[in-house]
Design a protein around this motif. Structure first.
Motif, PDB file in Angstrom:
ATOM      1  N   ILE A 144     -10.551  -7.849  -3.712  1.00  0.00           N
ATOM      2  CA  ILE A 144      -9.219  -7.837  -4.334  1.00  0.00           C
ATOM      3  C   ILE A 144      -8.384  -6.695  -3.779  1.00  0.00           C
ATOM      4  O   ILE A 144      -7.175  -6.834  -3.546  1.00  0.00           O
ATOM      5  CB  ILE A 144      -9.352  -7.716  -5.866  1.00  0.00           C
ATOM      6  CG1 ILE A 144      -9.918  -9.014  -6.433  1.00  0.00           C
ATOM      7  CG2 ILE A 144      -8.015  -7.397  -6.520  1.00  0.00           C
ATOM      8  CD1 ILE A 144      -9.014 -10.215  -6.261  1.00  0.00           C
ATOM      9  N   LEU A 157      -5.126  -8.448  -2.370  1.00  0.00           N
ATOM     10  CA  LEU A 157      -3.984  -8.471  -3.288  1.00  0.00           C
ATOM     11  C   LEU A 157      -2.684  -7.989  -2.650  1.00  0.00           C
ATOM     12  O   LEU A 157      -1.662  -8.682  -2.728  1.00  0.00           O
ATOM     13  CB  LEU A 157      -4.314  -7.657  -4.543  1.00  0.00           C
ATOM     14  CG  LEU A 157      -3.329  -7.807  -5.702  1.00  0.00           C
ATOM     15  CD1 LEU A 157      -3.243  -9.258  -6.154  1.00  0.00           C
ATOM     16  CD2 LEU A 157      -3.751  -6.913  -6.877  1.00  0.00           C
ATOM     17  N   ILE A 170      -4.211 -16.166  -3.706  1.00  0.00           N
ATOM     18  CA  ILE A 170      -3.252 -15.160  -4.178  1.00  0.00           C
ATOM     19  C   ILE A 170      -1.862 -15.471  -3.659  1.00  0.00           C
ATOM     20  O   ILE A 170      -0.863 -15.352  -4.391  1.00  0.00           O
ATOM     21  CB  ILE A 170      -3.715 -13.757  -3.742  1.00  0.00           C
ATOM     22  CG1 ILE A 170      -5.028 -13.409  -4.427  1.00  0.00           C
ATOM     23  CG2 ILE A 170      -2.650 -12.714  -4.056  1.00  0.00           C
ATOM     24  CD1 ILE A 170      -5.609 -12.070  -4.015  1.00  0.00           C
ATOM     25  N   THR A 198       1.082 -16.435  -6.364  1.00  0.00           N
ATOM     26  CA  THR A 198       2.194 -15.481  -6.405  1.00  0.00           C
ATOM     27  C   THR A 198       3.503 -16.154  -6.034  1.00  0.00           C
ATOM     28  O   THR A 198       4.552 -15.910  -6.658  1.00  0.00           O
ATOM     29  CB  THR A 198       1.909 -14.301  -5.456  1.00  0.00           C
ATOM     30  OG1 THR A 198       0.697 -13.659  -5.838  1.00  0.00           O
ATOM     31  CG2 THR A 198       3.045 -13.296  -5.505  1.00  0.00           C
ATOM     32  N   ILE A 231       1.299 -13.617 -11.231  1.00  0.00           N
ATOM     33  CA  ILE A 231       0.517 -12.927 -10.201  1.00  0.00           C
ATOM     34  C   ILE A 231      -0.849 -12.537 -10.743  1.00  0.00           C
ATOM     35  O   ILE A 231      -1.880 -12.670 -10.069  1.00  0.00           O
ATOM     36  CB  ILE A 231       1.285 -11.693  -9.698  1.00  0.00           C
ATOM     37  CG1 ILE A 231       2.609 -12.118  -9.040  1.00  0.00           C
ATOM     38  CG2 ILE A 231       0.435 -10.887  -8.725  1.00  0.00           C
ATOM     39  CD1 ILE A 231       3.510 -10.961  -8.685  1.00  0.00           C
ATOM     40  N   LEU A 232      -0.860 -12.072 -11.995  1.00  0.00           N
ATOM     41  CA  LEU A 232      -2.121 -11.687 -12.625  1.00  0.00           C
ATOM     42  C   LEU A 232      -3.047 -12.893 -12.771  1.00  0.00           C
ATOM     43  O   LEU A 232      -4.258 -12.787 -12.553  1.00  0.00           O
ATOM     44  CB  LEU A 232      -1.847 -11.064 -13.993  1.00  0.00           C
ATOM     45  CG  LEU A 232      -3.061 -10.539 -14.766  1.00  0.00           C
ATOM     46  CD1 LEU A 232      -3.765  -9.447 -13.969  1.00  0.00           C
ATOM     47  CD2 LEU A 232      -2.630 -10.013 -16.130  1.00  0.00           C
ATOM     48  N   THR A 247      -4.589 -13.567  -9.468  1.00  0.00           N
ATOM     49  CA  THR A 247      -5.580 -12.537  -9.162  1.00  0.00           C
ATOM     50  C   THR A 247      -6.890 -12.803  -9.895  1.00  0.00           C
ATOM     51  O   THR A 247      -7.983 -12.696  -9.318  1.00  0.00           O
ATOM     52  CB  THR A 247      -5.032 -11.154  -9.556  1.00  0.00           C
ATOM     53  OG1 THR A 247      -3.792 -10.915  -8.875  1.00  0.00           O
ATOM     54  CG2 THR A 247      -6.020 -10.063  -9.189  1.00  0.00           C
ATOM     55  N   SER A 256      -8.741 -15.622  -8.353  1.00  0.00           N
ATOM     56  CA  SER A 256      -9.364 -15.180  -7.106  1.00  0.00           C
ATOM     57  C   SER A 256     -10.628 -14.379  -7.382  1.00  0.00           C
ATOM     58  O   SER A 256     -11.629 -14.510  -6.670  1.00  0.00           O
ATOM     59  CB  SER A 256      -8.364 -14.331  -6.302  1.00  0.00           C
ATOM     60  OG  SER A 256      -7.202 -15.075  -5.999  1.00  0.00           O
TER      61      SER A 256
END
Length: 690
Positions: free
Chosen positions: A483, A487, A558, A562, A600-601, A604, A607
């Motif tokens: 990450i 990220l 991601i 996003t 986005i979270l 994440t 992922s």
């Protein structure tokens, strides 16, 4: 409308305010109808109309920041393209010697794979045949079930039922492949052995059933999106003409969504072709073509299975080593072709649904053409079935289908609808039942093994005793590092694609690179990490090599999540910020990114879940089976839960309790991560309204 509240400039959007997006309202989910533009995005003198004010030095600094941000974001975006190029280059570089030695045609069509024989034989036709047969069987299960569940979710299910079914389907996607393989090895193959009275249940049939279950979430998700995208006016028009709901679904909705459903099937095929660990555990791994061809109880070996089994024991630089990279090149070519085909179909579907309604009905054609098409498809299917089985079986199937069509024409539309809906709900019930059986088996048999000692102690007696403490921490180390790498690159790429580019050649190349990276089999990432990171960069089998390999694998997830989060921010918010004198980067950093954080979270977390459950990418790059102490450097190998479970299940007899305990810990870890993502997504969808 621009106004100032409490000394800070804000942009106020009413429901009727133009936002730059047709039919899009504005507003933040906390009930206020204003969106605050932070004061540091304002011109230095505070004048709302003086965007160009300030000293020459300040203007230079702002231009430098803007240019630097744009360059960094562009580099993040092209990273995916560079990664795809490097993967192809290193695989081709290591695979070329075998093509030169054996010849491309002989390599692809040779009937024997025996690279350690005397003389060695490098024919991968049985491996290609095994891959295609397993995929064909998986699609025979996944396509009808997947489309049926997608129809139920999009057209039939009440909101409360949908609220339960959709997360359940997503949980199927979250179960690690090694847990599927473990369930298949312990439960499915044993059932096949007893039911069909065969020496071993490890077979083509077991692999197809397991891969069909694993491909279901992909087919359901993409098909549901395609069905939901069919304009509502099509349904209303059909119902107004007197058609039943079932007639509307089969005659209007499904044909209108056919491109998307086709893409879903192709993506599901890609998922099945690229799977490694589950196939190794249940397919039997015999490099033969079944005799007769329809013998579904015969063991088979796939391209991915061959790579997973043999790469760890081959001498670097040998002909066998190069032959395995040749296998990887063929596998990558197949999966890239499948994903490019799916991408093209989805792009065509998107163009169709952005067209006007008058253009949208052109797909129908005339009745004569459609009839000829159905006749041609029927003859082709009959021929394929005859070649695969024999004329008697094909005739029985044809008669059964013709009888069903005749009976359908004799039954009233309302009765047909009830029967069809019954089958659809039954299909949805089967999928939920499968999920329930897998979860129950792992939880019921794994709970007795759980204890504080099991969760914290290192393994002993080859994993039959002790615990999985170092494996849990090693998994967290791998995921955390992945990450950390992926990220910033993923967010930067998504920001560049969504905020700085329009449709053009560069953006198309970048998006194609992201799609190809997303469709690359996990075992190919593992081979690339081995060839480039472990050998070429001399990192060795290490935590760092595993982290970078996993980062490459989760990067497309991601980027995509996003980008979707950024697209949900109305254009009027950006326009308001720019109108107040903020630069594009200030607008992105202070206005666009903050409300996109939940999306986005979510990406994440998804992922993290995928990285935590993967085995193939770290198989040759990062892990060892047993280690009492944690690594003191990123250049040392680690334990990981997926690999630990794989070795326990396939190589350590008498470890049943610890096998189930390890599977339960891994399952709880990954499913909890996915549940957090689902909760965040649902909360965000309910609370945020623009």
């Amino acid at each position: 409308m621009v106004r100032v509240m409490e000394g800070r400039p804000t942009v106020s959007h009413s429901e009727n305010c133009h936002t730059g997006e047709e039919g899009t309202g504005s507003g933040i989910a906390d009930g206020k109808d204003t969106h605050t533009i932070p004061s540091d995005t304002m011109p230095p003198d505070g004048n709302l109309g003086s965007a160009g004010s300030g000293t020459a030095r300040n203007r230079f600094r702002r231009q430098l920041r803007e240019g630097t941000a744009r360059v960094l974001l562009f580099c993040s975006a092209v990273f995916a393209v560079v990664a795809v190029f490097f993967i192809i280059f290193f695989l081709a570089r290591n695979g070329y010697p075998i093509f030169e030695q054996a010849g491309v045609w002989n390599f692809l069509t040779g009937g024997v794979w025996n690279p350690t024989g005397a003389p060695p034989q490098y024919g991968i036709f049985p491996l290609i045949a095994g891959t295609l047969l397993v995929t064909l069987g998986a699609m025979a299960l996944a396509i009808p079930l997947g489309i049926a569940v997608a129809v139920v979710l999009a057209e039939l299910a009440p909101p409360r039922v949908r609220a339960v079914m959709k997360p359940a389907i997503e949980l199927l996607a979250g179960i690690p492949s090694v847990v599927y393989g473990f369930f298949g090895l312990i439960v499915l193959t044993n059932w096949i052995r007893i039911t069909f009275d065969v020496p071993s249940g490890e077979s083509w049939f077991a692999a197809s059933v397991l891969l069909g279950i694993m491909a279901l979430p992909t087919i359901v998700s993409v098909s549901e999106d395609a069905i939901s995208a069919v304009p509502r006016s099509y349904r209303e028009g059909s119902l107004a003409l007197g058609a039943t709901r079932w007639q509307t679904i089969t005659g209007v909705v499904i044909p209108g969504a056919l491109s998307g459903i086709t893409a879903a099937i192709i993506l599901g095929m890609g998922r099945a072709i690229g799977e490694t660990m589950a196939v190794i555990m249940v397919a039997g791994n015999a490099g033969i073509v079944p005799e007769p061809l329809w013998n579904v109880l015969s063991p088979v070996r796939t391209l991915t299975g061959t790579l997973g089994i043999e790469m760890g024991e081959v001498a670097v630089g040998s002909a066998h080593y190069h032959a395995l990279f040749g296998v990887a090149v063929v596998l990558l070519a197949i999966t890239l072709l499948v994903n490019l085909l799916a991408r093209g179909i989805l792009a065509r579907m998107s163009e169709r649904h952005t067209a006007t309604a008058s253009r949208g009905v052109r797909w129908r054609g005339n009745g004569t053409t459609t009839s000829y098409a159905y006749v041609g498809l029927g003859i082709g299917a009959f021929g394929v079935l005859t070649a695969a089985t024999d004329i008697l079986v094909a005739a029985v199937v044809a008669v059964a289908l013709l009888g069903a069509m005749y009976a359908r024409n004799r039954i009233s539309p309302k009765i047909s609808e009830k029967i069809a809906f019954g089958f659809l709900y039954a299909a949805a019930g089967v999928v939920l039942f499968i999920l329930g059986v897998i979860l129950f088996d792992v939880v019921y048999n794994g709970m007795p093994a759980l204890s504080w000692e099991f969760l914290t102690a290192p393994p002993s007696n080859l994993g039959r005793a002790g615990g999985v403490g170092p494996a849990i921490l090693g998994t967290l180390y791998l995921v955390g590092g992945a990450i950390l790498f992926a990220l910033p690159l993923g967010i930067g790429a998504a920001v560049y694609l969504n905020e700085y580019t329009r449709k053009g050649r560069i953006s198309e190349i970048i998006r194609t690179g992201v799609d190809l990276l997303n469709g690359t089999p996990s075992i190919v990432f593992g081979l690339f990490g081995f060839a480039f990171l472990v050998l070429y960069l001399d990192l060795g089998v290490s935590l760092l090599a595993g982290q970078i390999t996993l980062a490459l694998m989760i990067l497309p997830t991601i980027i995509r999540t996003t980008e979707e989060a950024l697209k949900s921010i109305p254009g009027g918010v950006r326009e308001g910020s720019l109108a107040l004198g903020a630069t594009p980067w200030q607008t992105i950093r202070r206005v666009v990114l903050p409300p996109a954080v939940p999306g986005i979270l979510t990406g994440t977390i998804l992922s993290i879940g995928r990285a935590a459950g993967e085995t193939a990418p770290i198989l040759f790059t990062a892990v060892v089976f047993s280690r009492r102490l944690l690594p003191t450097s990123v250049l040392e190998p680690v334990m990981a839960l997926p690999y630990h479970l794989f070795i326990l299940a396939t190589s350590v007899p008498g470890a049943r309790d610890n096998q189930y305990g390890t599977a339960l810990v891994l399952l709880v870890l990954v499913v909890a991560i996915y549940l957090i993502a689902i909760v965040i997504r649902n909360h965000y969808q309910k609370s945020v309204r623009w």
